[in-house]
Design a protein around this motif. Structure first.
Motif, PDB file in Angstrom:
ATOM      1  N   SER A 112       0.831  -1.206   0.000  1.00  0.00           N
ATOM      2  CA  SER A 112       0.000   0.000   0.000  1.00  0.00           C
ATOM      3  C   SER A 112       0.865   1.254   0.000  1.00  0.00           C
ATOM      4  N   ILE A 113       1.947   1.211   0.795  1.00  0.00           N
ATOM      5  CA  ILE A 113       2.851   2.365   0.837  1.00  0.00           C
ATOM      6  C   ILE A 113       3.449   2.588  -0.549  1.00  0.00           C
ATOM      7  N   ALA A 114       3.867   1.471  -1.164  1.00  0.00           N
ATOM      8  CA  ALA A 114       4.443   1.576  -2.509  1.00  0.00           C
ATOM      9  C   ALA A 114       3.407   2.110  -3.497  1.00  0.00           C
ATOM     10  N   ALA A 115       2.158   1.654  -3.374  1.00  0.00           N
ATOM     11  CA  ALA A 115       1.118   2.088  -4.311  1.00  0.00           C
ATOM     12  C   ALA A 115       0.842   3.580  -4.143  1.00  0.00           C
ATOM     13  N   GLY A 116       0.781   4.048  -2.893  1.00  0.00           N
ATOM     14  CA  GLY A 116       0.561   5.477  -2.647  1.00  0.00           C
ATOM     15  C   GLY A 116       1.656   6.307  -3.304  1.00  0.00           C
ATOM     16  N   ALA A 117       2.902   5.877  -3.116  1.00  0.00           N
ATOM     17  CA  ALA A 117       4.024   6.613  -3.708  1.00  0.00           C
ATOM     18  C   ALA A 117       3.979   6.524  -5.225  1.00  0.00           C
ATOM     19  N   THR A 118       3.537   5.376  -5.757  1.00  0.00           N
ATOM     20  CA  THR A 118       3.408   5.225  -7.205  1.00  0.00           C
ATOM     21  C   THR A 118       2.437   6.264  -7.765  1.00  0.00           C
ATOM     22  N   LEU A 119       1.312   6.435  -7.050  1.00  0.00           N
ATOM     23  CA  LEU A 119       0.266   7.321  -7.562  1.00  0.00           C
ATOM     24  C   LEU A 119       0.649   8.792  -7.438  1.00  0.00           C
ATOM     25  N   VAL A 120       1.316   9.144  -6.320  1.00  0.00           N
ATOM     26  CA  VAL A 120       1.578  10.553  -6.061  1.00  0.00           C
ATOM     27  C   VAL A 120       2.905  11.024  -6.660  1.00  0.00           C
ATOM     28  N   PHE A 121       3.950  10.188  -6.514  1.00  0.00           N
ATOM     29  CA  PHE A 121       5.284  10.675  -6.881  1.00  0.00           C
ATOM     30  C   PHE A 121       5.767  10.236  -8.256  1.00  0.00           C
ATOM     31  N   LEU A 122       5.401   9.015  -8.673  1.00  0.00           N
ATOM     32  CA  LEU A 122       5.970   8.483  -9.918  1.00  0.00           C
ATOM     33  C   LEU A 122       5.670   9.378 -11.129  1.00  0.00           C
ATOM     34  N   PRO A 123       4.401   9.863 -11.275  1.00  0.00           N
ATOM     35  CA  PRO A 123       4.109  10.685 -12.461  1.00  0.00           C
ATOM     36  C   PRO A 123       4.930  11.969 -12.481  1.00  0.00           C
ATOM     37  N   GLN A 124       5.274  12.489 -11.281  1.00  0.00           N
ATOM     38  CA  GLN A 124       6.011  13.756 -11.234  1.00  0.00           C
ATOM     39  C   GLN A 124       7.516  13.550 -11.156  1.00  0.00           C
ATOM     40  N   GLN A 125       7.949  12.278 -11.236  1.00  0.00           N
ATOM     41  CA  GLN A 125       9.386  11.985 -11.192  1.00  0.00           C
ATOM     42  C   GLN A 125      10.044  12.488  -9.906  1.00  0.00           C
ATOM     43  N   ILE A 126       9.295  12.480  -8.782  1.00  0.00           N
ATOM     44  CA  ILE A 126       9.902  12.874  -7.506  1.00  0.00           C
ATOM     45  C   ILE A 126      10.397  11.615  -6.808  1.00  0.00           C
ATOM     46  N   GLU A 127      11.654  11.675  -6.380  1.00  0.00           N
ATOM     47  CA  GLU A 127      12.172  10.510  -5.669  1.00  0.00           C
ATOM     48  C   GLU A 127      12.104  10.736  -4.164  1.00  0.00           C
ATOM     49  N   VAL A 128      11.481   9.780  -3.460  1.00  0.00           N
ATOM     50  CA  VAL A 128      11.291   9.916  -2.025  1.00  0.00           C
ATOM     51  C   VAL A 128      12.627   9.790  -1.302  1.00  0.00           C
TER      52      VAL A 128
END
Lengths: 125, 146, 409
Positions: C237-253
């Motif tokens: 779930s944590i990975a999915a949240g980051a996928t949805l919010v950060f992946l499209p904007q190319q932000i690395e956590v």
């Protein structure tokens, strides 16, 4: 003597090396001083390999997982029991480390099967 | 020190079946398989130590065992410094061996059981020292958890 | 409620394995860089840990012997000693990271420098280990850790393209922006996190703390089958949240505050409050799990008296080890290390600890002297062997991959 002096000792017959002591067989039929009889040394288990990864497979009924059991049984093929009476000398392990320990067998000693009969299953804690 | 570097005899793949030896009257145990490195519990099931080694002597108590001429018996369970030498090699002097007489042993199963309390044994002196000098002095150390 | 509390041990064990501070960040990093393409590594890991934790739990319930006693008995003092050193270092590194994580969380709440919070956090862990009953600590941290499910709810609230998410998970491809080495480094990191050895040490010792007997084998199975999949669900779930919010904007956590950002975006302040409680509970739970595991492993190797069901004075060596572990962990944090990066080094020690922990469990689970009729079946042995091979391959490959990728950077 402590048992580590025997375990891993090199075994010789008439100057020829036969292998290493991988275990010491005991029987609970010695003098009774407490609730249990003192263990008597029945003999030594000798394998051409050192005992690093024996894990008991060779001598008990445990045969699973089959892959590991067969591999270890193959590694330790030819393991035999030699009776304590057939041990001529035990030496070298006194001051030095057990790696220098040496067991000399009597000429004409007999090899017995190393198999351990399955006795008693889980004794519950 | 490592036993692996020593030369070893070659073993043929096919070997003759060996005859079974006459079964002794008492229960049969292989020292390494059934005893070494097992947990030792006291009469109240409290862990005491591990079975680190065994002491062997002839029936008259002579522990200079050098041949199979006479029967030899396990008379003591050893623990303590002998563990260090099993890992790193060498052998502790007899005076440094921590001994539990075999007569204290009442059962051998997946753990080795003693018929006495661990409290009075030499094998637990480190634990007693830590209890009296460290743990027992911290507030709450002698109370049940809540 | 009673049934729920009955699986607290499994839930706490899994939280410590899947959701310790390092994993919280790793899961989020993975989502932001690789999307859901590494789901398979988490799934493999959860199957592996279920297999072996259930075996370890069954061995303890039937024979009364905890996992490190078995390791010592089967491998002898030398090999078991190597495992003890490696496992203890993994415990210590993770514990250090968790105390640092607690200090970071306290800093978020107070804006006082985290280094000042380190002694407070370490002391709080010690007080619980010293005084609280095992059942209290597992129930409280296990239940509070469940608030992390807000990660799962926020994924639903973010209303993703489910078909796309499932497709990237089921038919994974290495993203074009990433190299294969980094991809597999993270795959092994996720697999290794799921299978960290302290989980079985804690679970089997916890079974002794709870006084499980042969009748409790089904209880053990329930704990395993609920706890670990729950841990995997949260991690995904944590990975999915980051996928949805950060992946499209190319932000690395890279920070803890970014980990919770998807939850804040989906559920606002209330959800954020829940997730902070969950993270503190998870990190605190992981601190307890690693602190206790360090005491369990050393005490069991040397055969000392151990256990939270005894008074500290009846298990003195066990408590001294834990006190020293906490002091060392807090001391390390007083230098300027980044607590989240500390756990990366445990990969090296896992290469030794993983095979030398799971092999003896498998051997003893087949030994009738210990298990009577409750030995492993053939199918279970088959799967266990496959995973043993996977564990060896993964743990050996981890070290060159770590060097080649600069720990995934």
């Amino acid at each position: 003597m402590i048992l580590s002096d025997l375990v891993d000792a090199a075994v010789y017959e008439d100057g020829r090396q036969l292998g290493f002591v991988v275990d010491v067989r005991l029987a609970l039929d010695g003098p009774v001083t407490g609730l249990m009889a003192a263990p008597r040394i029945v003999g030594l288990l000798v394998s051409a390999r050192t005992s690093t990864s024996f894990m008991g497979y060779e001598r008990t009924g445990t045969n699973a997982p089959a892959v590991i059991a067969r591999y270890l049984a193959y590694r330790h093929r030819g393991t035999f029991l030699v009776l304590w009476e057939d041990v001529r000398t035990v030496g070298g392990g006194d001051a030095a480390g057990s790696a220098d320990a040496r067991v000399e067998l009597r000429p004409g000693f007999r090899r017995w099967s190393a198999a351990l009969e399955q006795h008693g299953t889980a004794s519950q804690a | 020190m490592s036993p692996r570097v020593r030369p070893r005899p070659r073993v043929p793949d096919e070997l003759p079946e060996l005859p079974p030896h006459l079964r002794p009257a008492g229960r049969v145990l292989d020292a390494r398989l059934h005893l070494l490195d097992r947990q030792i519990l006291d009469v109240e099931d409290v862990p005491v130590t591990t079975l680190d080694d065994l002491h062997v002597s002839y029936a008259d108590g002579d522990d200079d065992v050098t041949s199979g001429d006479r029967p030899a018996f396990v008379d003591q369970v050893l623990t303590g410094p002998v563990l260090v030498t099993r890992v790193f090699g060498g052998r502790p002097p007899a005076s440094r061996l921590v001994r539990i007489p075999w007569s204290d042993v009442v059962d051998v199963g997946v753990a080795v059981r003693l018929g006495v309390r661990g409290e009075g044994l030499d094998a637990t002196w480190v634990q007693r020292w830590l209890r009296d000098r460290v743990i027992g002095r911290i507030p709450g150390g002698r109370h049940d958890p809540e | 409620m009673k049934r729920l509390l009955g699986v607290a041990l499994g839930v706490l064990t899994a939280i410590g394995g899947f959701l310790d501070i390092g994993d919280l960040v790793t899961n989020s990093v993975v989502g932001s860089r690789f999307g859901m393409t590494l789901t398979w590594a988490v799934v493999l890991g959860v199957i592996g840990i279920c297999l072996f934790a259930q075996m370890a739990g069954r061995v303890t319930a039937v024979s009364g012997r905890a996992t490190f006693e078995i390791i010592r008995e089967r491998l002898g003092p030398r090999t078991a000693g190597a495992n003890l050193v490696a496992s203890f270092l993994i415990n210590l590194l993770t514990l250090t990271a968790e105390i640092g994580g607690l200090a970071l969380a306290l800093q978020l709440a107070s804006s006082v420098e985290p280094r000042l919070w380190v002694p407070v956090a370490a002391f709080a862990v010690w007080v619980v280990v010293w005084r609280a009953k095992f059942s209290v600590l597992e129930n409280v941290t296990g239940l509070l850790g469940l608030t992390l499910l807000v990660f799962t709810f926020s994924v639903v609230l973010l209303d993703p393209d489910w078909a796309h998410l499932v497709h990237t998970a089921a038919a994974p491809q290495i993203p074009a922006s990433e190299g294969a080495a980094s991809y597999f480094y993270y795959a092994i990191a996720l697999f290794g996190a799921a299978m960290t050895p302290y989980e079985v040490f804690f679970f089997s010792s916890g079974a002794v703390e709870e006084k499980w007997g042969p009748k409790d084998v089904s209880q053990s199975r329930l704990n395993v089958l609920i706890g670990f999949p729950l841990g995997a669900l949260l991690s995904l779930s944590i990975a999915a949240g980051a996928t949805l919010v950060f992946l499209p904007q190319q932000i690395e956590v890279s920070t803890l505050s970014q980990v919770v950002a998807p939850v804040a975006e989906a559920g606002g302040k209330v959800a954020l409050a829940f997730v902070l409680v969950g993270i503190v509970a998870a990190v605190f739970g992981a601190s307890l799990e690693t602190t206790l595991s360090s005491g369990y492993t050393i005490a069991q190797f040397f055969g000392w008296s151990w256990g939270k069901f005894r008074r500290p004075s009846q298990a003195p060596g066990f408590h001294v080890v834990m006190i020293l572990g906490l002091l060392v962990g807090a001391g390390v944090l007083m230098t300027d290390v980044d607590p989240i990066r500390v756990t990366e080094f445990s990969v090296v020690f896992s290469a030794i600890a993983l095979p030398l922990t799971y092999l003896p469990i498998l051997l003893v689970a087949n030994d009738r002297e210990y298990m009577g009729d409750q030995v492993n079946g053939r199918v279970l042995n088959g799967f266990a062997l496959v995973f043993l091979v996977l564990i060896v391959v993964a743990s050996v490959a981890a070290i060159p991959l770590m060097v080649a990728t600069g720990a995934g950077a």
